[in-house]
Motif scaffolding. Structure first.
Motif, PDB file in Angstrom:
ATOM      1  N   ARG A 139      22.867 -31.253  45.399  1.00  7.74           N
ATOM      2  CA  ARG A 139      23.154 -29.821  45.351  1.00  7.74           C
ATOM      3  C   ARG A 139      24.575 -29.515  45.819  1.00  7.74           C
ATOM      4  N   SER A 140      25.019 -30.233  46.828  1.00  5.08           N
ATOM      5  CA  SER A 140      26.296 -29.920  47.486  1.00  5.08           C
ATOM      6  C   SER A 140      27.259 -31.098  47.360  1.00  5.08           C
ATOM      7  N   HIS A 141      28.263 -30.931  46.493  1.00  5.72           N
ATOM      8  CA  HIS A 141      29.260 -31.991  46.309  1.00  5.72           C
ATOM      9  C   HIS A 141      30.510 -31.758  47.156  1.00  5.72           C
ATOM     10  N   LYS A 142      30.808 -30.495  47.394  1.00  3.90           N
ATOM     11  CA  LYS A 142      32.011 -30.150  48.161  1.00  3.90           C
ATOM     12  C   LYS A 142      31.581 -29.456  49.451  1.00  3.90           C
ATOM     13  N   ILE A 143      31.855 -30.115  50.577  1.00  2.88           N
ATOM     14  CA  ILE A 143      31.345 -29.647  51.870  1.00  2.88           C
ATOM     15  C   ILE A 143      32.496 -29.442  52.851  1.00  2.88           C
ATOM     16  N   ALA A 144      32.420 -28.368  53.624  1.00  2.00           N
ATOM     17  CA  ALA A 144      33.366 -28.138  54.725  1.00  2.00           C
ATOM     18  C   ALA A 144      32.631 -28.387  56.039  1.00  2.00           C
ATOM     19  N   LEU A 145      33.195 -29.238  56.874  1.00  2.00           N
ATOM     20  CA  LEU A 145      32.626 -29.530  58.192  1.00  2.00           C
ATOM     21  C   LEU A 145      33.568 -28.941  59.241  1.00  2.00           C
ATOM     22  N   ILE A 146      33.073 -27.964  60.009  1.00  2.00           N
ATOM     23  CA  ILE A 146      33.936 -27.227  60.935  1.00  2.00           C
ATOM     24  C   ILE A 146      33.593 -27.573  62.371  1.00  2.00           C
ATOM     25  N   THR A 147      34.615 -27.900  63.145  1.00  2.00           N
ATOM     26  CA  THR A 147      34.463 -28.193  64.570  1.00  2.00           C
ATOM     27  C   THR A 147      35.506 -27.409  65.347  1.00  2.00           C
ATOM     28  N   LYS A 148      35.268 -27.224  66.636  1.00  2.00           N
ATOM     29  CA  LYS A 148      36.231 -26.501  67.472  1.00  2.00           C
ATOM     30  C   LYS A 148      37.525 -27.285  67.627  1.00  2.00           C
ATOM     31  N   ARG A 149      37.389 -28.576  67.898  1.00  2.00           N
ATOM     32  CA  ARG A 149      38.579 -29.415  68.060  1.00  2.00           C
ATOM     33  C   ARG A 149      38.767 -30.275  66.812  1.00  2.00           C
ATOM     34  N   ALA A 150      39.980 -30.757  66.608  1.00  2.00           N
ATOM     35  CA  ALA A 150      40.254 -31.638  65.471  1.00  2.00           C
ATOM     36  C   ALA A 150      39.624 -33.002  65.723  1.00  2.00           C
ATOM     37  N   LEU A 151      38.912 -33.519  64.736  1.00  2.00           N
ATOM     38  CA  LEU A 151      38.293 -34.829  64.874  1.00  2.00           C
ATOM     39  C   LEU A 151      39.349 -35.926  64.778  1.00  2.00           C
ATOM     40  N   SER A 152      39.101 -37.010  65.469  1.00  2.00           N
ATOM     41  CA  SER A 152      40.005 -38.152  65.404  1.00  2.00           C
ATOM     42  C   SER A 152      39.804 -38.876  64.073  1.00  2.00           C
ATOM     43  N   ILE A 153      40.771 -39.713  63.713  1.00  2.00           N
ATOM     44  CA  ILE A 153      40.651 -40.519  62.482  1.00  2.00           C
ATOM     45  C   ILE A 153      39.412 -41.399  62.564  1.00  2.00           C
ATOM     46  N   GLU A 154      39.164 -41.958  63.746  1.00  2.00           N
ATOM     47  CA  GLU A 154      37.996 -42.830  63.937  1.00  2.00           C
ATOM     48  C   GLU A 154      36.695 -42.079  63.672  1.00  2.00           C
ATOM     49  N   GLU A 155      36.604 -40.837  64.143  1.00  2.00           N
ATOM     50  CA  GLU A 155      35.387 -40.048  63.941  1.00  2.00           C
ATOM     51  C   GLU A 155      35.190 -39.722  62.463  1.00  2.00           C
ATOM     52  N   LYS A 156      36.268 -39.343  61.791  1.00  2.00           N
ATOM     53  CA  LYS A 156      36.164 -39.022  60.363  1.00  2.00           C
ATOM     54  C   LYS A 156      35.728 -40.261  59.564  1.00  2.00           C
ATOM     55  N   GLU A 157      36.315 -41.406  59.879  1.00  2.00           N
ATOM     56  CA  GLU A 157      35.961 -42.634  59.161  1.00  2.00           C
ATOM     57  C   GLU A 157      34.512 -43.016  59.407  1.00  2.00           C
ATOM     58  N   LEU A 158      34.054 -42.769  60.639  1.00  2.00           N
ATOM     59  CA  LEU A 158      32.672 -43.079  60.994  1.00  2.00           C
ATOM     60  C   LEU A 158      31.697 -42.279  60.127  1.00  2.00           C
ATOM     61  N   ILE A 159      32.017 -41.012  59.885  1.00  2.00           N
ATOM     62  CA  ILE A 159      31.165 -40.161  59.045  1.00  2.00           C
ATOM     63  C   ILE A 159      31.313 -40.545  57.569  1.00  2.00           C
ATOM     64  N   ASN A 160      32.561 -40.703  57.131  1.00  2.00           N
ATOM     65  CA  ASN A 160      32.822 -40.985  55.706  1.00  2.00           C
ATOM     66  C   ASN A 160      32.129 -42.262  55.239  1.00  2.00           C
ATOM     67  N   ARG A 161      32.073 -43.278  56.105  1.00  2.00           N
ATOM     68  CA  ARG A 161      31.452 -44.558  55.720  1.00  2.00           C
ATOM     69  C   ARG A 161      29.961 -44.407  55.438  1.00  2.00           C
ATOM     70  N   ARG A 162      29.356 -43.397  56.027  1.00  2.00           N
ATOM     71  CA  ARG A 162      27.901 -43.246  55.906  1.00  2.00           C
ATOM     72  C   ARG A 162      27.492 -42.196  54.868  1.00  2.00           C
ATOM     73  N   ILE A 163      28.474 -41.615  54.193  1.00  2.00           N
ATOM     74  CA  ILE A 163      28.184 -40.569  53.206  1.00  2.00           C
ATOM     75  C   ILE A 163      28.175 -41.166  51.798  1.00  2.00           C
ATOM     76  N   ASN A 164      27.174 -40.779  51.020  1.00  2.00           N
ATOM     77  CA  ASN A 164      27.076 -41.259  49.641  1.00  2.00           C
ATOM     78  C   ASN A 164      28.101 -40.554  48.760  1.00  2.00           C
ATOM     79  N   LEU A 165      28.703 -41.287  47.857  1.00  2.00           N
ATOM     80  CA  LEU A 165      29.590 -40.683  46.858  1.00  2.00           C
ATOM     81  C   LEU A 165      28.722 -39.915  45.867  1.00  2.00           C
ATOM     82  N   PRO A 166      29.187 -38.864  45.199  1.00  2.00           N
ATOM     83  CA  PRO A 166      30.577 -38.397  45.181  1.00  2.00           C
ATOM     84  C   PRO A 166      30.825 -37.198  46.106  1.00  2.00           C
ATOM     85  N   VAL A 167      30.162 -37.120  47.247  1.00  2.00           N
ATOM     86  CA  VAL A 167      30.336 -35.986  48.159  1.00  2.00           C
ATOM     87  C   VAL A 167      31.767 -35.974  48.704  1.00  2.00           C
TER      88      VAL A 167
END
Length: 513
Positions: A139-167
């Motif tokens: 249902r949702s291919h384009k997602i915005a993830l909002i946090t108060k502080r900017a996520l580190s590169i490590e945190e973003k990579e940690l999430i991206n590795r576990r997400i199925n394409l083509p999200v």
């Protein structure tokens, strides 16, 4: 963004399409136990120990630890470093001898709950988000993830590795998302509606908007009444037209801790520590508190000149302006030198403008200030104020003004000739010193413009783009001997006044670890 694409996003933003607001709770027994035990600590502290300073310091530190764990996407076991773990142990043990009963009843269970969290090699928030996004990927291919502080590169990579394409996941800080007009299939706020404020629920940028929070936080939408002086039945609000809102999630856990406690305590501690130093009263001035991105803050006096950065998108050019505190607004980006800004202005004024005259003029400046400080020390600031006002007819000689004149930042007070006369300088000396101080004052103004011009040439539009994403960056200037500057978003302004040492003005304080 091309014009047609921009218009398409704006149309979707304000179109009457059906939209949905959802609330989700993330269960984590380890963090819940930590929160409950920390809440018990706070309750005992208030009711039985009258906010004892030692215990309050421990609570404030552990409160920071708790919210740092809640705000991270790393495994809980990786969030806190070894030095912080040692500090936790030291602070918990500090109450053992002083309050043995409190230690056994409150501190031991709290210590055990912290230990359990720090040994947990996973992150339930990360697990929930990745599972949620993958479940809705059709249902949702384009997602915005909002946090108060900017996520580190490590945190973003940690999430991206576990997400199925083509999200496609777009990461935003609250500020960056607020300024964007891009529409998404789904928006996920990590936190509750009250954590982000009314904008998060009033401006929906997707058919589905989720608020995801840990189970100890109240995750619901409280719709405010508008125009309280008008009967509500006479008001028609279209804010939530065509918006379905989930029922609130019942919060069965009574936890009374707040992230604001950390900021308030840090401010209180800074003010108390400066008073304990016993500094002379003439080093104190009235200042307001400006809260910055990532839980930092500065003390700003009313008359301070603040550098504000903006981007001229048409010319793709950075602009640096000088404004006073009264003109500063939330979401402005301010430039702060990591060492005191007034010191840099004085250095530039001396080196580039006053040049060979600088040493002599600075000696004159220090000479009359030294004589004024001596009188304040000998007679007291109130008596000096009375003498200057009654005997010499000065209209600006309040105690607050005299404190400012004694400090290094004040150069040429409005009634300096009368002040010099009161300090027993003869007419020729008064004229000479007054003209010299006006010269220094002009040099400081010119130096401020020199600094702003050089910074404008040095800060690139790409830095502005990074700033929009993170809300805060640090850069080193090649023009000022590698001087380090912070550029921070203004989160809030507390305009109440506090007595602050001049050495603490425009200095960045952190509530973070």
């Amino acid at each position: 963004m091309e014009g047609t694409t921009l218009l398409r996003h704006i149309y979707k933003l304000y179109s009457p399409l059906q939209k949905h607001i959802h609330f989700k709770h993330v269960k984590c027994s380890e963090l819940l136990s930590f929160a409950e035990q920390l809440s018990n600590f706070r309750q005992e502290l208030i009711e039985k120990f009258d906010n004892d300073g030692q215990l309050l310091d421990t609570y404030s530190y552990l409160n920071k630890i708790f919210f740092k764990l809640c705000g991270s996407f790393l495994n809980y076991s990786e969030v806190i470093g070894k030095d912080a773990e040692k500090t936790i142990i030291d602070k918990l043990m500090s109450s053992k001898d002083s309050y043995p009963s409190f230690f056994d009843k409150i501190v031991k269970p709290l210590a055990m709950s912290i230990k359990q969290v720090l040994e947990t090699e996973q992150n339930y928030m990360t697990d929930f988000l990745c599972e949620h996004i993958n479940k809705n990927c059709n249902r949702s291919h384009k997602i915005a993830l909002i946090t108060k502080r900017a996520l580190s590169i490590e945190e973003k990579e940690l999430i991206n590795r576990r997400i199925n394409l083509p999200v496609d996941i777009n990461y935003y800080t609250e500020n960056n998302f607020r300024k964007s007009v891009v529409m998404f299939d789904e928006v996920v706020f990590v936190g509750t509606p009250s954590y982000y404020g009314s904008f998060a629920t009033n401006t929906l940028k997707a058919p589905h908007t989720y608020f995801v929070a840990y189970e100890m936080f109240s995750n619901k939408l409280t719709q405010k009444s508008f125009f309280s002086d008008i009967h509500q039945q006479d008001i028609i609000s279209t804010i939530y037209s065509n918006v379905s809102i989930d029922k609130e999630i019942k919060n069965t856990h009574r936890v009374e801790i707040s992230q604001e406690d950390s900021v308030k305590y840090t401010i209180k501690r800074v003010l108390e520590e400066q008073n304990e130093k016993g500094e002379n009263v003439h080093n104190v001035v009235k200042a307001s508190i400006v809260l910055l991105e990532n839980g930092r803050f500065i003390f700003v006096p009313d008359d301070s000149k603040i550098r504000v950065l903006s981007l001229n998108t048409k010319r793709n050019q950075v602009i640096v302006n000088h404004i006073t505190l009264k003109d500063l607004e939330e979401d402005d980006f301010i430039i702060i030198r990591n060492e005191r800004d007034t010191k840099l202005i004085a250095e530039v004024a001396d080196y580039e403008i006053l040049r060979e005259e600088a040493e002599y003029l600075r000696l004159l400046q220090e000479k009359w200030k030294k004589r004024l400080r001596y009188n304040v020390m000998k007679k007291g600031i109130k008596r000096v104020s009375e003498i200057l006002s009654n005997r010499y007819g000065m209209t600006t000689a309040s105690s607050q003004s005299i404190r400012s004149w004694c400090g290094e930042e004040c150069i040429c007070p409005t009634e300096l000739p009368l002040l010099l006369q009161a300090l027993k300088y003869d007419k020729n000396e008064v004229d000479h010193i007054y003209q010299a101080m006006k010269k220094i004052q002009t040099a400081h103004r010119d130096a401020g413009r020199v600094i702003s011009r050089k910074l404008m040439n040095e800060i690139t539009p790409s830095i502005c783009q990074e700033l929009q994403q993170k809300g805060s960056i640090t850069f080193k200037s090649s023009n000022f001997n590698g001087a380090s500057f912070n550029i921070d978003r203004v989160v809030a302004i507390d305009r109440s006044k506090h007595n602050v040492l001049q050495s603490n003005l425009m200095k960045v304080y952190r509530k973070d670890l």
